[in-house]
Design a protein around this motif. Sequence first.
Motif, short mmCIF file in Angstrom:
data_model
loop_
_atom_site.label_atom_id
_atom_site.label_comp_id
_atom_site.label_asym_id
_atom_site.label_seq_id
_atom_site.Cartn_x
_atom_site.Cartn_y
_atom_site.Cartn_z
N ARG A 42 0.84 -1.20 0.00
CA ARG A 42 0.00 0.00 0.00
C ARG A 42 0.88 1.25 0.00
O ARG A 42 1.58 1.51 0.96
CB ARG A 42 -0.91 0.03 1.23
CG ARG A 42 -1.62 1.38 1.40
CD ARG A 42 -2.45 1.44 2.66
NE ARG A 42 -1.69 1.41 3.89
CZ ARG A 42 -1.07 2.47 4.43
NH1 ARG A 42 -1.05 3.63 3.80
NH2 ARG A 42 -0.42 2.34 5.57
N ILE B 220 -0.66 -1.30 -4.67
CA ILE B 220 -1.74 -0.32 -4.64
C ILE B 220 -1.14 1.06 -4.40
O ILE B 220 -0.42 1.27 -3.41
CB ILE B 220 -2.76 -0.64 -3.51
CG1 ILE B 220 -3.25 -2.09 -3.62
CG2 ILE B 220 -3.93 0.33 -3.56
CD1 ILE B 220 -4.12 -2.52 -2.44
N GLY C 155 -1.89 5.49 -4.76
CA GLY C 155 -2.83 6.58 -4.99
C GLY C 155 -2.56 7.26 -6.32
O GLY C 155 -1.40 7.45 -6.72
N GLU D 279 -2.66 -1.50 -9.00
CA GLU D 279 -3.97 -0.86 -8.88
C GLU D 279 -3.75 0.59 -8.46
O GLU D 279 -3.16 0.86 -7.41
CB GLU D 279 -4.84 -1.57 -7.84
CG GLU D 279 -5.35 -2.93 -8.27
CD GLU D 279 -6.55 -2.83 -9.22
OE1 GLU D 279 -7.04 -1.70 -9.43
OE2 GLU D 279 -6.96 -3.88 -9.74
N ILE E 290 -5.56 4.04 -7.41
CA ILE E 290 -6.85 4.54 -6.92
C ILE E 290 -6.95 6.03 -7.28
O ILE E 290 -6.21 6.86 -6.74
CB ILE E 290 -6.98 4.33 -5.40
CG1 ILE E 290 -6.92 2.82 -5.10
CG2 ILE E 290 -8.28 4.94 -4.88
CD1 ILE E 290 -7.04 2.49 -3.64
N ALA F 252 -6.46 9.59 -5.05
CA ALA F 252 -5.93 9.28 -3.72
C ALA F 252 -4.49 9.75 -3.59
O ALA F 252 -3.70 9.66 -4.54
CB ALA F 252 -6.02 7.78 -3.43
N PHE G 97 -3.76 7.85 1.45
CA PHE G 97 -5.14 7.41 1.18
C PHE G 97 -6.13 7.98 2.20
O PHE G 97 -7.01 7.30 2.70
CB PHE G 97 -5.21 5.88 1.19
CG PHE G 97 -4.34 5.23 0.16
CD1 PHE G 97 -4.80 5.01 -1.13
CD2 PHE G 97 -3.04 4.85 0.47
CE1 PHE G 97 -3.99 4.43 -2.10
CE2 PHE G 97 -2.21 4.28 -0.50
CZ PHE G 97 -2.69 4.07 -1.77
N ALA H 245 -11.01 6.12 -0.03
CA ALA H 245 -9.76 5.59 -0.59
C ALA H 245 -9.23 4.41 0.21
O ALA H 245 -8.86 3.37 -0.35
CB ALA H 245 -8.70 6.69 -0.66
N GLU I 204 -11.20 1.30 -0.28
CA GLU I 204 -10.88 0.62 -1.52
C GLU I 204 -9.58 -0.19 -1.38
O GLU I 204 -9.48 -1.31 -1.88
CB GLU I 204 -10.75 1.63 -2.66
CG GLU I 204 -10.45 1.04 -4.02
CD GLU I 204 -11.56 0.15 -4.57
OE1 GLU I 204 -11.35 -0.44 -5.64
OE2 GLU I 204 -12.63 0.04 -3.94
N VAL I 205 -8.59 0.38 -0.69
CA VAL I 205 -7.35 -0.36 -0.40
C VAL I 205 -7.67 -1.66 0.33
O VAL I 205 -7.19 -2.74 -0.03
CB VAL I 205 -6.39 0.49 0.44
CG1 VAL I 205 -5.22 -0.36 0.95
CG2 VAL I 205 -5.85 1.66 -0.37
N LEU J 248 -9.44 -4.26 -1.92
CA LEU J 248 -8.52 -4.87 -2.88
C LEU J 248 -7.59 -5.87 -2.19
O LEU J 248 -7.33 -6.96 -2.71
CB LEU J 248 -7.69 -3.79 -3.57
CG LEU J 248 -8.43 -2.88 -4.56
CD1 LEU J 248 -7.57 -1.68 -4.93
CD2 LEU J 248 -8.81 -3.67 -5.82
#
Length: 232
Positions: free
Chosen positions: A144, A166, A168, A192, A194, A197, A201, A206, A209-210, A213
């Motif tokens: 992340r 992941i 932003g 991915e 977002i 973001a 996040f 946001a 969504e993290v 996922l």
Amino acid sequence: MGKTSAFEDVVKPVRITTGPVTLDGDLAVPEGARGIVVFAHGSGSGRRSPRNRFVAETLHEGGLATLLFDLLTEDEERQERFTRHLRFDIGLLAGRLLDATDWLAGQPVAGGLKVGYFGASTGGGAALAAAAERPEAVAAVVSRGGRPDLAGEDALARVRAPTLLIVGGDDTTVIALNRQAMARMSAAVSLEIIPGASHLFEERGALEEVARLARDWFERYLAPAETGSSGR
């Protein structure tokens, strides 16, 4: 961003010895756990990080166990605020992550579960460096807002665990670094982004969504297939 207390109800404080130090952690194993995710925090963070704890609660709702632990001792964290000498010591952080993984293997409540890593910021690099050293033990990785590039080219090439990055959409520098890391990986890897973001996040929806996922990724690669199921 509120959650129920179900996650906190099963959290058990633990202590993990790694080299000359002992680190504090929080182990949460729901009944019938389908896998376990070990968190690797970035510098200046720890097991009580509200962002990673939120993700852990979401994973718990998906039937996944979690281990959140401090990669640094309190003394090291105090020194780090002034020297910043440990936040990029990926070898040290990855080594402690591996020691935590070995410790988990000896715990009756978690020893038989597939292991995944969730890394944030520099913890993303540590998670991939550790996964490269234990391809037989680590079944999936999620990063992340991470710095997978910090794992180094050699480690990235040796990672075998399916990896989800992941980032932003407004975190343009980190997007570029993640793309560079992807190009050096031979494992299954997905990026991915977002939209809207930032690095932490903090924008509305946001982090949710993290968490979604991450849960989907770990459920896919950690949860054992059900007998007689045709799968998703």
